[in-house]
Design a protein around this motif. Structure first.
Motif, PDB file in Angstrom:
ATOM      1  N   ASP A  76       0.846  -1.200   0.000  1.00 41.49           N
ATOM      2  CA  ASP A  76       0.000   0.000   0.000  1.00 41.49           C
ATOM      3  C   ASP A  76       0.877   1.243   0.000  1.00 41.49           C
ATOM      4  OD1 ASP A  76      -1.809   2.082   0.353  1.00 41.49           O
ATOM      5  OD2 ASP A  76      -3.047   0.962   1.754  1.00 41.49           O
ATOM      6  N   ARG A  78       0.133   4.228  -0.337  1.00 42.78           N
ATOM      7  CA  ARG A  78      -0.419   5.377   0.415  1.00 42.78           C
ATOM      8  C   ARG A  78       0.083   5.359   1.850  1.00 42.78           C
ATOM      9  NH1 ARG A  78      -6.243   3.666  -1.216  1.00 42.78           N
ATOM     10  NH2 ARG A  78      -5.140   1.792  -0.601  1.00 42.78           N
ATOM     11  N   ASP A  79       0.161   4.173   2.457  1.00 44.70           N
ATOM     12  CA  ASP A  79       0.745   4.053   3.793  1.00 44.70           C
ATOM     13  C   ASP A  79       2.237   4.384   3.759  1.00 44.70           C
ATOM     14  OD1 ASP A  79      -1.683   3.335   4.912  1.00 44.70           O
ATOM     15  OD2 ASP A  79      -1.237   1.184   4.932  1.00 44.70           O
TER      16      ASP A  79
END
Length: 106
Positions: A76, A78-79
């Motif tokens: 991920d 975005r993390d």
């Protein structure tokens, strides 16, 4: 599909790392943080900078977590942006790049 490193990505790797870590980071960016990242197939080297700069920054801060950082980019991104401090504004990675490059050239 391998996405080449952008000029700025190369510059960061060369500025922040010494061999053999420099070579390891460059190889990971080309082989593991490339077109195999979800939603990144066909992206340009410049399109990959935010993800790759995040990986570079986190590895530079703590290279003991190298594998976990690379894995986070795949799981991920975005993390990954949040962990690197690049999650609030889409240009934060560019400001960090300038700070690193300008700081090293003085």
């Amino acid at each position: 599909m391998t996405i080449p490193l952008s000029k700025h990505t190369e510059q960061l790797v060369d500025t922040l790392f010494e061999d053999p870590l420099r070579t390891r980071v460059r190889t990971a960016l080309l082989e593991q943080v490339s077109g195999n990242i979800p939603d990144c197939e066909g992206k340009s080297p410049e399109d990959m900078e935010r993800i790759r700069f995040s990986v570079i920054k986190l590895i530079h801060e703590d290279d003991a977590n190298f594998a976990a950082v690379v894995e986070l980019a795949y799981v991920d991104w975005r993390d990954l942006f949040m962990a690197a401090g690049f999650g609030f504004h889409p240009c934060e990675h560019e400001m960090w790049f300038r700070a690193v490059v300008e700081g090293r050239s003085r």
